[in-house]
Motif scaffolding. Structure first.
Motif, mmCIF file in Angstrom:
data_model
loop_
_atom_site.group_PDB
_atom_site.id
_atom_site.type_symbol
_atom_site.label_atom_id
_atom_site.label_comp_id
_atom_site.label_asym_id
_atom_site.label_seq_id
_atom_site.Cartn_x
_atom_site.Cartn_y
_atom_site.Cartn_z
ATOM 1 N N TYR A 175 55.028 41.797 35.792
ATOM 2 C CA TYR A 175 54.205 40.586 35.820
ATOM 3 C C TYR A 175 54.728 39.510 34.871
ATOM 4 N N TYR A 189 53.816 29.360 35.299
ATOM 5 C CA TYR A 189 52.477 29.268 35.899
ATOM 6 C C TYR A 189 52.224 27.860 36.431
ATOM 7 N N PHE A 222 48.231 30.796 43.262
ATOM 8 C CA PHE A 222 47.608 31.324 42.047
ATOM 9 C C PHE A 222 48.164 32.693 41.653
ATOM 10 N N GLY A 223 49.066 33.212 42.459
ATOM 11 C CA GLY A 223 49.690 34.488 42.116
ATOM 12 C C GLY A 223 48.863 35.683 42.542
ATOM 13 N N SER A 279 46.670 39.293 41.935
ATOM 14 C CA SER A 279 45.768 39.869 40.952
ATOM 15 C C SER A 279 46.469 41.062 40.309
ATOM 16 N N ASP A 326 45.990 38.776 46.591
ATOM 17 C CA ASP A 326 46.355 37.520 45.974
ATOM 18 C C ASP A 326 45.094 36.830 45.470
ATOM 19 N N TYR A 343 44.716 38.224 34.078
ATOM 20 C CA TYR A 343 45.123 36.852 33.777
ATOM 21 C C TYR A 343 45.194 35.934 34.991
ATOM 22 N N PRO A 344 45.882 36.289 36.052
ATOM 23 C CA PRO A 344 45.988 35.348 37.183
ATOM 24 C C PRO A 344 44.622 35.011 37.788
ATOM 25 N N GLY A 376 43.081 31.416 37.950
ATOM 26 C CA GLY A 376 42.802 30.901 39.291
ATOM 27 C C GLY A 376 41.374 30.419 39.442
#
Ligand SMILES: Nc1ncnc2c1ncn2[C@@H]1O[C@H](COP(=O)(O)OP(=O)(O)OP(=O)(O)O)[C@@H](O)[C@H]1O
Ligand SMILES: [Mg+2]
Lengths: 310, 331
Positions: A53, A66, A75-76, A78, A85, A270-271, A275
């Motif tokens: 990651y 990012y 948003f990348g 999870s 995603d 974090y993502p 998001g």
């Protein structure tokens, strides 16, 4: 008008960027990481995961990449649910949260205004006192208490409405009511105060002197002016409804965005944190912008652009 | 001369926490066709309350017409129900208020504010109403009204706004126009223009005007007749010449002495000492007695009878009574 809108849009982008930056660094300064809860993973696995990651890179580099992915509206993935995603999560949760929020706003605005106007027209009468009692209760009872009360009365004691999930319009009634009472009460009180003030204005007397009916006076002359202060709080009310949805969605087990948001924080996902934050912030910023535009339309004295003038 | 409006022995009270404010206490006057009647007096003497009673516009509660009649076209307006009054307001009797800055709705275009009045009272299409609006704005001296219809009040100057207010009041061709301090909020040159406008409009339309003011300079310019109010009563009334040159009531004299005049030697301006009585419990005698240099014992005890000076000129003052003249002679 156009220059005004361009200026506002620029400011909105800057605001959003600030929010992204602040959230990003605040989030990373929190103790803990996505991988060190409950399970004890070996150091090597931990390392591999972090590398996967990109969490082993310097913070600034992570921040840079990012921002770059944000520009492509990505948003990348999870971290917690690696199969999903963040975009998918938002795509699934948002329509539901949006529906809940919008209905709440509509219910709060219409019932709040009606309550406020009726109270002001019956100033110091029984209806006025009743309406204001409702308002005080509505303001002081938090929405999660309201939710519990509603469930207890209208679902358990008198099984009129179902309590959980979001499968039919009947399911929507209680959460919307629970979420709408607070904002409705605020709008009702504001409308009432503002109407009482407007009704003493000279132009209302002028309207009476023209021979207009009380209905026309209230609707054409009083209400529009009385609603100006109400419009100004709509932005903040929308924000409070937004945060309210987290709790209400949790209580009523509604599969909206709030669930992801709350879970993501305790998971340090974090993502997902980023998001949902970016998404919520964007909605709020746009709401505030719309409210300002609306204010400019309602009150001709406010000029949104300089050239109009005299 | 034809009477268009007659107020007979009007009483108006307000119920407040402190008690009953007797704001108007037996006011009588008549308004003739095409004339301007000025009602003058110090602040709080009941001028606005009197005029708002005619329109049925006193806030009820706390206000209430407790006695008297207001006769208009053979009907007593005090007896009419609200829907009947609404048909008269703006159509037969119109009113202009003091402050043009606040009298117009700030969030509504000027044409809409005039058109809604027309449509309320006349069976006209919107297009016809719009034409009528343009015509009336021409009449009151708004330059190029066609291009300003869609503007909002804040885009006009104070004087222009007052013209719009006047246009609004006149658009349905009322028989009576009540103007409550229409020039007080304006600066002097604009004041003069607005007063000119009143005269011009009156000549053109024959509207009868009740002009309420505490500015005797304004009165001198436009009034045909003058009624002087004090503590809820008309204490002296007469035509302009009589009031300005043969004032009988010490209060009228006091008012006249407090404005600058070109036709008098003494330049000194004397304001009337003291203040009006409180209207919760007005004195049983002459309400001006406490401030009057000529007050006699009787003034404190009995309200003076009306003395008729001539057909139009009458005064409520013991000094004009035959017996008082004898008494003064003895002294
Ligand atoms: N809504 C009300 N409630 C209680 N008293 C009132 C009300 N309106 C007027 N009054 C009283 O009636 C009396 C007459 O008031 P009015 O407004 O007619 O005076 P005015 O002659 O028009 O004075 P001004 O020159 O200041 O306009 C005043 O003593 C006032 O206190
Ligand atoms: Mg007044």
């Amino acid at each position: 008008m156009n220059t005004y809108i361009i200026k506002r849009l620029t400011a909105m982008v800057v605001t959003l960027w600030l929010i992204v930056t602040l959230t990003f660094f605040l989030m990373h300064s929190l103790p803990g990481s996505p991988f060190n809860q409950e399970r004890t993973t070996s150091e090597a696995v931990q390392k591999n995961l972090e590398a996967f990651y990109h969490l082993d890179e310097p913070l600034l580099v992570q921040y840079g990449s990012y921002l770059k992915s944000l520009l492509t509206l990505d948003f990348g993935p999870s971290i917690k649910n690696s199969s999903q995603d963040v975009n998918d999560m938002l795509g699934r949760g948002f329509p539901i949260s949006f529906e809940l929020g919008l209905w709440t706003l509509l219910v709060a605005i219409t019932s709040g205004i009606i309550l406020g106007v009726v109270a002001s027209l019956r100033h110091n009468g029984i209806i006025d006192y009743l309406a204001m009692t409702i308002a005080v209760v509505g303001i002081s009872v938090p929405n999660f208490v309201m939710a519990t009360l509603l469930i207890q009365q209208l679902a358990v004691k008198w099984p009129i409405f179902p309590v959980a999930t979001w499968s039919s319009s009947m399911h929507m009634v209680l959460p919307i009511l629970a979420l709408a009472t607070g904002p409705m009460a605020i709008i009702a009180r504001l409308t009432r105060t503002s109407m009482l003030e407007v009704l003493t204005q000279d132009y209302i007397r002028t309207a009476k002197a023209k021979g207009l009916s009380p209905f026309k006076i209230v609707v054409k002359h009083a209400l529009r002016n009385a609603l100006l202060p109400v419009v100004t709080v709509l932005g903040t009310l929308a924000a409070s409804i937004l945060t309210g949805t987290f709790v209400i969605e949790k209580i009523f087990a509604i599969p909206g965005m709030g669930k992801y948001f709350v879970d993501s924080i305790s998971n340090r996902d974090y993502p997902v944190i980023m998001g949902t934050t970016v998404f919520y912030s964007t909605i709020l910023i746009v709401m505030l912008f719309l409210v300002d535009l609306m204010y400019g339309i309602l009150d001709p004295r406010i000029k949104l652009h300089k050239k109009e003038g005299k | 001369m034809k009477k268009v409006l007659e107020v007979k022995d009007l009483y108006v009270s307000f119920t407040t926490y402190g008690g009953e404010v007797k704001a108007v206490r037996g006011v009588s006057f008549a308004l003739n066709k095409g004339e301007t009647l000025a009602i003058v007096g110090e602040s709080g003497c009941g001028k606005s309350v009197t005029s708002q009673s005619i329109m049925g516009l006193i806030p009820t509660p706390p206000g209430k017409i407790t006695g008297g009649e207001i006769l208009f076209k053979g009907r007593d307006l005090t007896k009419l129900k609200e829907p009947e009054l609404r048909k008269i307001r703006g159509a037969d009797i119109s009113m202009i208020f003091q402050d043009p800055m606040t009298a117009l709705n700030p969030t509504m275009t000027v044409d809409e504010q005039i058109i809604e009045g027309i449509i309320q009272h006349e069976k006209l299409s919107r297009l016809e109403a719009k034409q009528k609006t343009i015509d009336i704005l021409h009449l009151v001296g708004i330059p190029g009204p066609e291009s300003r219809l869609k503007q909002y009040p804040h885009q006009f100057s104070g004087g222009m706004r007052q013209r719009i207010v006047i246009a609004m009041a006149l658009v349905c061709e009322p028989e009576v126009l009540i103007a409550d301090e229409p020039t007080t909020a304006l600066d002097v040159t604009i004041q003069a223009q607005i007063l000119e406008l009143f005269k011009a409009i009156q000549e053109k339309t024959g509207v009868s005007i009740i002009l309420i003011t505490h500015d005797l300079g304004v009165v001198a310019q436009v009034a045909d007749r003058i009624a002087v109010m004090y503590a809820g009563k008309i204490v002296e009334a007469g035509n302009r010449r009589d009031i300005f040159y043969k004032p009988q009531h010490p209060y009228t004299k006091g008012l006249l002495n407090s404005v600058p005049r070109l036709d008098r030697e003494e330049a000194e301006l004397i304001s009337i000492a003291g203040s009006p009585p409180d209207l919760f419990s007005p004195p049983i005698g002459c309400p001006f007695a406490a401030r009057c240099d000529y007050a006699m014992e009787v003034c404190d005890r009995v309200y003076p009878f009306k003395t008729i000076m001539n057909r139009e000129h009458h005064v409520d003052c013991w000094l004009q009574d035959e017996r008082a003249k004898r008494l003064l002679a003895v002294k």
